[in-house]
Design an enzyme around this catalytic site. Structure first.
Site, mmCIF file in Angstrom:
data_model
loop_
_atom_site.group_PDB
_atom_site.id
_atom_site.type_symbol
_atom_site.label_atom_id
_atom_site.label_comp_id
_atom_site.label_asym_id
_atom_site.label_seq_id
_atom_site.Cartn_x
_atom_site.Cartn_y
_atom_site.Cartn_z
ATOM 1 C CG ASN A 1 1.173 -1.045 -6.197
ATOM 2 O OD1 ASN A 1 1.376 0.111 -5.822
ATOM 3 N ND2 ASN A 1 1.618 -2.096 -5.509
ATOM 4 C CG LEU A 2 -3.635 4.023 -7.321
ATOM 5 C CD1 LEU A 2 -3.407 4.887 -8.563
ATOM 6 C CD2 LEU A 2 -5.130 3.865 -7.048
ATOM 7 C CB SER A 3 0.117 2.060 -3.107
ATOM 8 O OG SER A 3 -1.195 1.759 -2.701
ATOM 9 C CD GLU A 4 4.832 -0.660 -6.173
ATOM 10 O OE1 GLU A 4 5.453 -1.544 -5.551
ATOM 11 O OE2 GLU A 4 4.451 -0.794 -7.354
ATOM 12 C CG ASP B 1 5.722 -11.294 -8.392
ATOM 13 O OD1 ASP B 1 6.281 -10.194 -8.514
ATOM 14 O OD2 ASP B 1 5.779 -11.978 -7.356
#
EC number: 2.7.1.167
Length: 476
Positions: free
Chosen positions: A195-198, A264
């Site tokens: 995701n964007l944060s990761e 998921d």
């Protein structure tokens, strides 16, 4: 992009990763404990749901694909509960049991829709021999079209490089939902889905889309990835591949209630579509559509083929709404070819109210498709008198067709829909009220065809007649 849903039944996907059991205890709280300044919860409901990699496997199985799950568990009640839940939804479990460790379990205590505490039961499996997992992957590779590695940093993927190399040697695409900022360990994967944060934890904050693409392409090159899919919440998704223009997919979500488990769903649908023969771009398109569906549900959830088809093509294109009898017969035949259960009900539905909506929603839950047969204006006058209907047939059908629970709306001219029901022969005939099943029009024909008949209750105090009376009395 115009994408056709594949036949997911021919797709085989292996999910390997950190499996866990999510437990939920629900109950009211009305007092403080005399032992300590904490609320006392009277537990009334207990729920158990597969979590982590197990939720990915459920998302794959919900599409009708062959879903197999490999992970590490203890030898305990949690492991047995996890296996039972997954077996119910056709996920084939091939767990490695570790007697020295508990199955990872997260227990949440909730009251009045508020989480009061979460208790985690886990020790991690980082020191466990990975060889049994590698052997299971090696055995499964000839039967699968995609390998998913679901990383929650609990130890199941301690030898992730070995897993990647096994899949690449067998020419099976390996898709990884990463955890943490050490993407070096995923070198050589077919696709990462951060995701964007990761993503920004690895490459730094991106001030705009151009910078995101630039840093993403560098990450792809640095770690020898075939592709990178960055999921960006309300901004949709961005697919990056070497030598190919970036593909930006805007979100298809209509409403967002809960993003739990959306990642998921993305990787599960993506893997199933790839394994069924779709291109990577097409698979990402389907995954994006599925994410738009699942964030509109409360809690960790999955997406059915019907929901995915509706999201991809829209209700009008998939043959929904108001139909002639001939069109309805064609739509029902196609539904049966897909193995869908067809439910049918009927009524006047003159002034649609909350009781109608609740009744139709409950009827829809009994199958995959719901037909609503509607009395014509002439039929309504014969049954209800010259002052009815208040709303003309066309308007009544338009309103019914706009309801999420209703798939097909069809008119009939007779006083009862017996002829129409005998022509359609639904799998389940539903009627609201205090009827006896044998008194319902069309019940004899449905039973003779091997179908069923069910009576549902209406909500007390809600009726078109009462609404009309209230309006006349000046209470509307």
């Amino acid at each position: 992009m115009k994408v056709t849903l594949p036949d997911f039944r021919r797709a085989g996907v292996l999910v390997v990763g950190d499996v866990m059991l999510d437990r939920y205890w629900y109950g009211p709280t009305s007092r403080i404990s005399p032992e300590a300044p904490v609320p006392v919860v009277k537990v009334e409901t207990i729920e158990e749901r597969p979590g982590g990699a197990a939720n990915v496997a459920m998302n794959i199985a919900s599409l009708g694909a062959n879903s197999r799950l490999v992970g590490l568990t203890g030898i305990d009640d949690a492991a047995r509960a996890l296996s039972a839940k997954l077996n119910e939804v056709n996920v084939r479990c091939d767990f490695v049991s570790v007697p020295t460790h508990p199955t990872i379990t997260k227990l949440r205590v909730l009251s009045r829709n508020q989480q009061l505490i979460r208790l985690d039961f886990e020790e991690g499996f980082s020191n466990v021999d990975p060889q049994p997992l590698l052997e299971r992957i090696q055995q499964a590779l000839p039967q699968i079209g995609a390998l998913v590695l679901s990383d929650y940093a609990k130890g199941a993927l301690s030898q992730v490089q070995s897993m990647i190399q096994l899949a690449r040697a067998a020419k099976v695409p390996v898709l990884i939902d990463p955890k943490g900022s050490d993407f070096e360990r995923y070198r050589g994967a077919t696709l990462l889905t951060p995701n964007l944060s990761e993503f920004e934890a690895v490459v730094g904050h991106c001030k705009d889309e151009a910078e995101l693409v630039e840093r993403g392409m560098k990450l792809v090159a640095d770690f020898e990835l075939s592709a990178l899919l960055v999921t960006r919440s309300e901004h949709g998704m961005t697919l990056l591949q070497p030598g190919i223009a970036p593909l930006h997919l805007p979100t298809l979500a209509q409403e967002v209630f809960d993003v739990t488990g959306a990642g998921d769903t993305v990787i599960g649908v993506l893997a199933a579509a790839l394994a069924a023969g779709n291109t990577l771009e097409e698979s990402c398109f389907l995954a994006n559509a599925a994410a738009g569906v699942v964030v509109g549900k409360l809690g960790t959830s999955t997406v059915s083929p019907i929901e995915l088809e509706n999201a991809v093509r829209g209700r009008a294109e998939t043959g929904f709404g108001v139909m002639t009898e001939a069109q309805l017969k064609t739509a029902v035949a196609q539904a049966r070819q897909r193995g869908e259960k067809v439910v049918m009900t009927n009524g006047i539905f003159d002034i649609l109210h909350a009781g109608h909506v609740s009744y139709l929603a409950n009827a829809r839950k009994l199958g995959d498709r719901l037909i609503v047969a509607v009395n014509s204006d002439a039929s309504t006058k014969r049954l209800k008198g010259e002052t009815r209907p208040v709303n003309a047939l066309e308007n009544r059908m338009i309103v019914l067709g706009a309801l999420e629970a209703v798939d097909w709306v069809v008119p009939f001219e007779e006083d009862t829909p017996q002829r129409l029901i005998a022509d359609i022969l639904p799998d389940l005939l539903v009627k609201g009220g205090d009827y006896k099943p044998e008194d319902i029009a069309g019940s004899t024909e449905v039973w003779a065809n091997g179908g069923d008949v069910k009576v549902l209750n209406f909500e007390d105090g809600l009726s078109t007649t009462n609404i009309i009376k209230a309006i006349k009395d000046g209470r509307g």
